[in-house]
Design an enzyme around this catalytic site. Structure first.
Site, PDB file in Angstrom:
ATOM      1  N   GLU A 153      -5.304   6.192   6.766  1.00  0.00           N
ATOM      2  CA  GLU A 153      -5.089   6.189   5.318  1.00  0.00           C
ATOM      3  C   GLU A 153      -5.539   7.460   4.614  1.00  0.00           C
ATOM      4  OE1 GLU A 153      -4.987   2.797   2.606  1.00  0.00           O
ATOM      5  OE2 GLU A 153      -6.332   1.865   4.049  1.00  0.00           O
ATOM      6  N   SER A 158     -11.579   1.477   4.129  1.00  0.00           N
ATOM      7  CA  SER A 158     -10.706   1.190   5.276  1.00  0.00           C
ATOM      8  C   SER A 158      -9.914   2.441   5.629  1.00  0.00           C
ATOM      9  CB  SER A 158      -9.751   0.044   4.947  1.00  0.00           C
ATOM     10  OG  SER A 158     -10.460  -1.132   4.639  1.00  0.00           O
ATOM     11  N   ARG A 165       0.815  -1.213   0.000  1.00  0.00           N
ATOM     12  CA  ARG A 165       0.000   0.000   0.000  1.00  0.00           C
ATOM     13  C   ARG A 165       0.851   1.267   0.000  1.00  0.00           C
ATOM     14  NH1 ARG A 165      -2.081  -3.659  -1.293  1.00  0.00           N
ATOM     15  NH2 ARG A 165      -3.918  -4.724  -0.491  1.00  0.00           N
TER      16      ARG A 165
END
Length: 350
Positions: free
Chosen positions: A340, A244, A166
């Site tokens: 995130e 998320s 990621r």
């Protein structure tokens, strides 16, 4: 030609899935891949915040004191490169979900497990978007981008992109590049890549390692995401979200043993690093699905890892809640969670 709005034109809230964000000082929509030079001229030396689908953006309620370029340039072109391989050049504004549909329809394997992920294709290399054992780095051969530091177009190979779990050079050096297009190499096949995730194997009613037909694999992904609350709903109490909101955190061996001993899952990512489930850690810390976190902020009805906003939420209160959740997990387990959603940076003059 890029379309332009004045200072009180487009609100970031209208272009982000969390629906936070006031107006930008300058708003441009890049809709034509051939007109990037005109977009550069319209910026007049400003280095903009690049916005794709807005599914990972936490904008400020008061607005953005700089320029925003929304990448809305669609397009996919294909060419055969021999040995059953096909090269796709995908413009940055093409929705990632539409790319998956195109590839599956054309009988091309390599991105079939990325369906249902919101956002644009140009955003995929930034956080090396992945799911069900596939990630965009697996089939990406190059990125075409504008380099603000050099003031010219560049073509970056995978090694230069420094893909990790990621992450990428685009994420670790935010604002350096504007991704304009990516090139992927896919394989002609009527079969998907081997199923490597238990959830998907269950959804498809197949053993791990099976290679289902492409269409069945893609449909199974969408069904499993829907069943587990991983899809972005168009309406309802969970509609305002960014998916998320925490990465699965890295853990050392002692932390991994602690997580396993208490029933949690630990796995190794593509770089061999041990990681724990952020969702499991949140639930162990008291953040179960549906929990009220703060003013207008709730955990999704389906899972704690998805945090949703309601009418009385603000961008500031949402960010405060994310920090509170991370602090609780740290105090409970000693493990650090990292949010995130991306905050637009301060404006930079080139």
């Amino acid at each position: 030609m890029p379309s332009e709005e004045g200072p009180m034109g487009e609100l970031l809230a209208d272009h982000t899935t969390l629906r936070f964000g006031g107006p930008a000082d300058l708003w441009l929509s890049h809709t034509d891949s051939a007109s990037w030079s005109e977009t550069i001229r319209a910026l007049e030396g400003r280095r903009p915040f690049i916005l794709g689908g807005g599914s990972n953006t936490l904008a400020d309620d008061t607005g953005y004191p700089g320029a925003v370029v929304r990448m809305a340039n669609p397009g996919i072109t294909a060419r055969s490169v021999g040995d059953g391989q096909v090269e796709l050049t995908v413009q940055s504004g093409e929705p990632l979900g539409r790319l998956v549909v195109y590839a599956v329809t054309e009988g091309l394997s390599g991105v079939e497990y990325l369906g249902g992920i919101p956002g644009t294709t140009g955003a995929a290399p930034v956080q090396n978007t992945g799911a069900y054992g596939q990630q965009i780095a697996d089939c990406l051969t190059s990125v075409t981008a504008w380099d603000w530091a050099l003031g010219r177009m560049v073509r970056l190979d995978p090694a230069t992109c420094r893909f990790r779990y990621r992450s990428s050079v685009f994420k670790t050096h935010p604002g350096r590049w504007a991704i304009l297009a990516i090139t992927l190499r896919l394989s002609r096949s009527d079969r998907a890549a081997p199923v490597s995730y238990g959830h998907l194997a269950h959804a498809l009613d197949l053993p791990l390692g099976s290679r289902p037909p492409l269409h069945e694999a893609a449909a199974g992904v969408l069904a499993d995401r829907e069943a587990r609350g991983l899809s972005l709903p168009e309406s309802g109490p969970d509609a305002r979200q960014a998916g998320s909101v925490f990465l699965n955190p890295p853990v050392d061996r002692a932390q991994a043993s602690m997580v396993r001993a208490t029933g949690g899952r630990v796995y190794r990512d593509g770089d061999g690093m041990l990681r724990a489930s952020a969702g499991w850690l949140l639930e162990q810390s008291g953040y179960s699905p549906g929990v009220h976190v703060g003013p207008g902020v709730y955990c999704s009805a389906n899972r704690a890892l998805t945090v949703t906003a309601r009418d009385d939420a603000t961008g500031s209160s949402f960010l405060t809640c994310l920090h509170r959740m991370a602090r609780t997990v740290r105090e409970t387990s000693g493990i650090e969670l990292r949010p995130e959603p991306v905050r637009p940076p301060a404006e930079v003059r080139t």
